[in-house]
Design a protein around this motif. Sequence first.
Motif, short mmCIF file in Angstrom:
data_model
loop_
_atom_site.label_atom_id
_atom_site.label_comp_id
_atom_site.label_asym_id
_atom_site.label_seq_id
_atom_site.Cartn_x
_atom_site.Cartn_y
_atom_site.Cartn_z
N ILE A 62 0.77 -1.14 0.17
CA ILE A 62 -0.27 -0.30 0.08
C ILE A 62 0.49 1.34 -0.35
O ILE A 62 0.23 2.73 -1.07
N GLY A 63 1.69 1.02 0.71
CA GLY A 63 2.64 3.05 1.49
C GLY A 63 2.99 2.54 -0.16
O GLY A 63 3.67 4.03 -0.71
N ASN A 64 3.98 1.87 -0.96
CA ASN A 64 4.95 2.11 -1.93
C ASN A 64 4.57 2.20 -2.78
O ASN A 64 4.53 2.67 -4.04
N THR A 65 2.92 1.52 -2.86
CA THR A 65 1.78 2.63 -4.30
C THR A 65 1.95 3.95 -4.47
O THR A 65 1.15 4.47 -5.33
N ILE A 66 1.66 4.40 -2.77
CA ILE A 66 1.09 5.98 -2.90
C ILE A 66 2.72 6.42 -3.13
O ILE A 66 2.30 7.29 -3.84
N LEU A 67 3.40 6.22 -2.92
CA LEU A 67 4.47 6.96 -3.02
C LEU A 67 4.78 6.82 -4.36
O LEU A 67 5.69 8.30 -4.76
N CYS A 68 4.99 5.42 -5.10
CA CYS A 68 5.40 6.07 -6.76
C CYS A 68 4.11 6.58 -7.72
O CYS A 68 4.74 7.82 -8.15
N ALA A 69 2.83 6.79 -6.61
CA ALA A 69 2.05 7.37 -7.65
C ALA A 69 2.24 8.48 -7.71
O ALA A 69 2.33 10.29 -8.40
N LYS A 70 2.84 9.43 -5.80
CA LYS A 70 3.44 10.77 -6.11
C LYS A 70 4.48 11.02 -6.97
O LYS A 70 4.77 12.10 -7.12
N ARG A 99 -7.69 4.73 -6.77
CA ARG A 99 -8.81 5.50 -7.48
C ARG A 99 -8.51 7.24 -6.37
O ARG A 99 -8.07 8.27 -7.44
N ASP A 100 -8.13 7.51 -4.95
CA ASP A 100 -7.71 8.26 -4.57
C ASP A 100 -6.07 9.22 -5.49
O ASP A 100 -6.51 10.41 -5.86
N TYR A 101 -5.56 7.96 -5.94
CA TYR A 101 -3.99 8.59 -6.40
C TYR A 101 -4.15 8.99 -8.30
O TYR A 101 -2.98 8.85 -9.37
N ASP A 102 -5.01 8.42 -8.70
CA ASP A 102 -5.72 8.64 -10.09
C ASP A 102 -3.89 6.91 -10.61
O ASP A 102 -3.52 7.81 -11.93
N ILE A 103 -3.83 6.39 -9.88
CA ILE A 103 -2.96 5.94 -11.18
C ILE A 103 -3.37 3.57 -10.75
O ILE A 103 -3.62 3.43 -10.05
N PRO A 104 -3.21 3.17 -11.89
CA PRO A 104 -3.42 2.29 -12.54
C PRO A 104 -2.71 1.42 -11.23
O PRO A 104 -1.29 1.57 -11.76
N VAL A 105 -3.92 0.14 -11.13
CA VAL A 105 -3.12 -1.25 -10.44
C VAL A 105 -3.33 -2.19 -11.00
O VAL A 105 -4.91 -2.49 -10.85
N LEU A 106 -2.69 -3.45 -11.17
CA LEU A 106 -2.97 -4.93 -11.83
C LEU A 106 -2.16 -4.98 -10.84
O LEU A 106 -0.95 -5.46 -10.52
N THR A 107 -3.05 -6.67 -10.01
CA THR A 107 -2.63 -7.14 -9.06
C THR A 107 -2.29 -9.33 -9.74
O THR A 107 -3.45 -9.27 -10.80
N PHE A 108 -1.50 -9.65 -10.20
CA PHE A 108 -1.43 -11.33 -10.02
C PHE A 108 -0.91 -11.64 -8.65
O PHE A 108 -0.23 -11.68 -8.26
N PHE A 109 -2.08 -13.07 -8.71
CA PHE A 109 -1.90 -13.92 -7.75
C PHE A 109 -1.44 -15.29 -8.52
O PHE A 109 -1.82 -15.80 -9.85
N LEU A 110 0.22 -15.68 -7.61
CA LEU A 110 1.07 -16.19 -8.16
C LEU A 110 0.57 -17.64 -7.69
O LEU A 110 0.35 -17.31 -6.96
N ASP A 111 0.50 -18.73 -8.62
CA ASP A 111 0.81 -19.91 -8.20
C ASP A 111 0.92 -21.10 -9.59
O ASP A 111 1.95 -20.65 -10.75
N GLU A 112 1.40 -22.36 -9.09
CA GLU A 112 1.65 -23.44 -10.15
C GLU A 112 0.59 -23.81 -11.10
O GLU A 112 1.51 -24.20 -12.00
#
Length: 367
Positions: free
Chosen positions: A284-292, A321-334
Amino acid sequence: MPKVTFPRMGESWRTFKMLLEDLGNEVVAPPRPSKRTLDLGVRYSPEFACFPLKILMGTYLECIEMGADTIVTTGGVGPCRAGEYAMLHHKILKDIGHDIKMIVFEPPRHYPLNFIRNVLALNKARVSIRGIISHIKRAWRKLQALDNVEKMSHVTRPRELTSGNTSRVYRKALEWIDQAYTTPQIMEAEAAALEALKNIPQDPQRMVLKVGIVGEIYVLLEPASNLEIEETLGNLGVEVERSMFLTGWTRDNTWNETTEGMTVKEAAAPYLPELVGGHGRDSIGNTILCAKRGFDGMIQLAPFTCIPEIVARTILPRVSRDYDIPVLTFFLDEQTGKAGMSTRLEAFTDLLRRKKLLQARTNCVTG
C-alpha cells in the motif's frame, strides 16, 4: 564436512555461496527453480500452502539430491506464515525420510543472540571474530553490486535499440561480479558492469512507461517464481522499479529500520495503519509513494492464498482511485502460465500508454 544449502532468491545466491565458503563450509548452490522443482514442491507440500513454500520445498529436495545435509534459511516476525516455513519444511523433510539439519536466522534486530549463535555454528573454519566481520562486509558489498547492476538493467532494457542486448550484457555482468572476490575486485566488476549496460545502444526518443512493482518478497526477488515479469515488461517498453531489493530488506531487519521503511508506513497509515504481516502494508505505502512520484502504473505480485497481500489487494482499488494510478494484481501459483501473464501485461501497458498520450495532448491544449 557438512554440505550446506539455502533458498534461492534471484542472484543473491552468489553472495551467500561466497560467504559460507569463506566460513569453511562446503556449499551446494541451489539450482534455478524449474518445472521439476515446482512439481516436487507441490507433491510434498500442503495443497493450500502459499507458492514460495512449495518452490522452496522443491528446491530443498533437489539440493538434498545433490548431497546437501544442512539448510540455512530465515525465520520471520508478525502475523505471516513465512515465519513458520522452516519448521514446516523440516517436519515434511523428516517425514519423507531426510534427516536434515535446519539453521534458521531470525531477524537480528529482534533476535541478536540467535544471529550470533548461528554464525558461530557455521564457522567451520574457526575464523576470528574480526575475520567473520570482514567476510560479512565483503559479502554485503557483493550483494550491493548485484542489486545495483540489476537496477541499471531495468533502466536500459526498455530503451535498447536491439531487443535482448540488455539481457545478454546483464548475464555477462553477473559472471564478472560472481568471479570477483576481494572488495576492490567487486567494485571494479560492478563499475565495468554498469558501464557495459550504459554503453548499450539506446533510443533516447522512445516513450518509456514507468511502472512500480510491489508485493511479497519471494515472488518479487525470484524471477522463476514471477515468470520473468521484469524482463517481459522491459521488452514492452516499461522501466520497472521494484519496491524491494535484498539489500534494503536486510538493512531493515538487521540494524535499525531505515527512513525509507518508515516513510512507507507513514504513507500507508491512512489506509492500513496496522501490521498485517508479510509485506501487505508495504504494498500500500509503496503504491502511494510511486503515485506521488508520477509513475504510470503499479503491479502487485502476490502468492495465491497470501493473506497480507489479499488484504492489500482489497485496499489498492481505493488507492488507485484516490491517486489516479492504475494497479494490476497477479496472484501466482503453480497454475500460472507465462502466456496468460504476457497477454495481460500487453493489455495493461497499452492502456497506460494511451492514458499517457491522452494526458500529454490535454496538457498541450490547456498549455
